[in-house]
Design a protein around this motif. Sequence first.
Motif, PDB file in Angstrom:
ATOM      1  N   ASP A  96       2.686   9.747   6.466  1.00  0.00           N
ATOM      2  CA  ASP A  96       2.017   8.576   7.033  1.00  0.00           C
ATOM      3  C   ASP A  96       1.675   7.582   5.916  1.00  0.00           C
ATOM      4  O   ASP A  96       1.896   6.376   6.060  1.00  0.00           O
ATOM      5  CB  ASP A  96       0.752   9.011   7.780  1.00  0.00           C
ATOM      6  N   ASN A  97       1.147   8.083   4.802  1.00  0.00           N
ATOM      7  CA  ASN A  97       0.784   7.176   3.697  1.00  0.00           C
ATOM      8  C   ASN A  97       2.013   6.463   3.138  1.00  0.00           C
ATOM      9  O   ASN A  97       1.977   5.252   2.886  1.00  0.00           O
ATOM     10  CB  ASN A  97       0.099   7.969   2.572  1.00  0.00           C
ATOM     11  N   HIS A 100       3.450   3.968   5.922  1.00  0.00           N
ATOM     12  CA  HIS A 100       2.530   2.853   6.162  1.00  0.00           C
ATOM     13  C   HIS A 100       2.600   1.846   4.999  1.00  0.00           C
ATOM     14  O   HIS A 100       2.711   0.632   5.216  1.00  0.00           O
ATOM     15  CB  HIS A 100       1.101   3.386   6.323  1.00  0.00           C
ATOM     16  N   ASN A 101       2.560   2.358   3.771  1.00  0.00           N
ATOM     17  CA  ASN A 101       2.622   1.444   2.622  1.00  0.00           C
ATOM     18  C   ASN A 101       3.996   0.790   2.501  1.00  0.00           C
ATOM     19  O   ASN A 101       4.091  -0.370   2.105  1.00  0.00           O
ATOM     20  CB  ASN A 101       2.236   2.170   1.334  1.00  0.00           C
ATOM     21  N   LYS A 103       5.808  -0.157   4.923  1.00  0.00           N
ATOM     22  CA  LYS A 103       5.758  -1.287   5.863  1.00  0.00           C
ATOM     23  C   LYS A 103       4.877  -2.411   5.298  1.00  0.00           C
ATOM     24  O   LYS A 103       5.276  -3.588   5.289  1.00  0.00           O
ATOM     25  CB  LYS A 103       5.231  -0.807   7.212  1.00  0.00           C
ATOM     26  N   GLU A 104       3.688  -2.054   4.790  1.00  0.00           N
ATOM     27  CA  GLU A 104       2.756  -3.076   4.293  1.00  0.00           C
ATOM     28  C   GLU A 104       3.345  -3.862   3.124  1.00  0.00           C
ATOM     29  O   GLU A 104       3.084  -5.039   2.965  1.00  0.00           O
ATOM     30  CB  GLU A 104       1.446  -2.412   3.829  1.00  0.00           C
ATOM     31  N   TYR A 158       8.298   2.444  13.892  1.00  0.00           N
ATOM     32  CA  TYR A 158       8.237   1.350  12.900  1.00  0.00           C
ATOM     33  C   TYR A 158       9.359   0.348  13.139  1.00  0.00           C
ATOM     34  O   TYR A 158       9.192  -0.850  12.974  1.00  0.00           O
ATOM     35  CB  TYR A 158       8.327   1.893  11.472  1.00  0.00           C
TER      36      TYR A 158
END
Length: 322
Positions: A96-97, A100-101, A103-104, A158
């Motif tokens: 997840d980390n 998520h990063n 994508k960010e 995503y």
Amino acid sequence: MSPSKSVIMVTGGSGLVGKAIDWVVENDSKYGKREGEEWVFLTSKDGNLIDPAQTKAIFEKYRPTHVIHLAAKVGGLFGNMAANLDYFRDNLLINDNVLHNAKEFGVKKVVSCLSTCIFPDKTSYPIDETMVHQGPPHDSNYGYSHSKRMVDVMNRAYNQQYGCNFTSVIPTNVFGPHDNFHLVNSHVIPGLIHKCYLAQQNNTPFIMAGTGRPLRQFIYSRDLARLFIWTLREYQEITPLILSVPEEEEVSIKQVGDSIVKAMGYTGDYRFDTTKADGQYKKTASNKKLMSLNPDFQFTPFDVALSETVEWFKENVDTIRK
Ligand code: NDP
């Protein structure tokens, strides 16, 4: 990939697969480093990917344009059975980390690593990419398996929600330099190489558990590394891709033992303890999708790959994971 500068960050860069990608990047004329590419290989010393703040700091530092995501809590049968919750949570958090990063920070492509052991326990063979979610995984490592399956769910979501190009690959059993050669808590090939080495050193018999008849598909870590890089550059789908040798190149555990004995130059007593259980007879995976997309890929012959691995083991025996 675009000809402009790319930063390719590999999580789990110190492991069996990460070290092989590093080797291919530095040494392979076809799949190796291209102009404009900067490769970053992470270890847990760069930050704990279970921790959101440390993961974000890594992305801030390196600003990757591409990510090969290998880092995982990986363990043997008994480790998994004793701690399914830890394997589930740690891997869920790591994945997840990282995603998520990715994508960010606008990462253009992520290739994450699943495993054939996540497939349903009760299934038909050969296994293919469409079967990942079709039934519960084996009970011994359901925590690890479900956390890996969720990567495929996240990749799809995503892509749907944000248009991200995140995909995954599914390797069969990997072996090669930099493996974990522990006698109990390791995979079959590194464990047997270590056992045969000790038999040779101590002049004791080399005894393999079971009949030697079960069949497995083994992929050499350097072949897998080439295929990872090919996937990053060429594979266009979000759905997973099995990275495996063809079904016809399954080898028996006896062939594994014979090849180790030959590569080690072991001439002592070598036999099978048929009172020990064999495990599943075969778990064949199909590499048809891979070969339809990359028909010219040449796998290293098993004997050659094994003898390179044994050579590496002998040269590094004092410092390796064991
Ligand atoms: P290894 O156990 O050899 O390496 C694991 C890597 O992950 C190491 O670089 C380790 O860093 C890193 N890592 C683990 N936990 C963390 C964490 N919390 N934060 C940051 N880094 C972490 O694994 P393999 O190379 O064998 O496996 C790579 C991938 O391939 C995994 O996703 C695995 O599930 C998958 N796979 C492996 C197969 C096999 O046969 N080996 C088969 C199929 C899939 P450090 O060294 O610093 O601890």
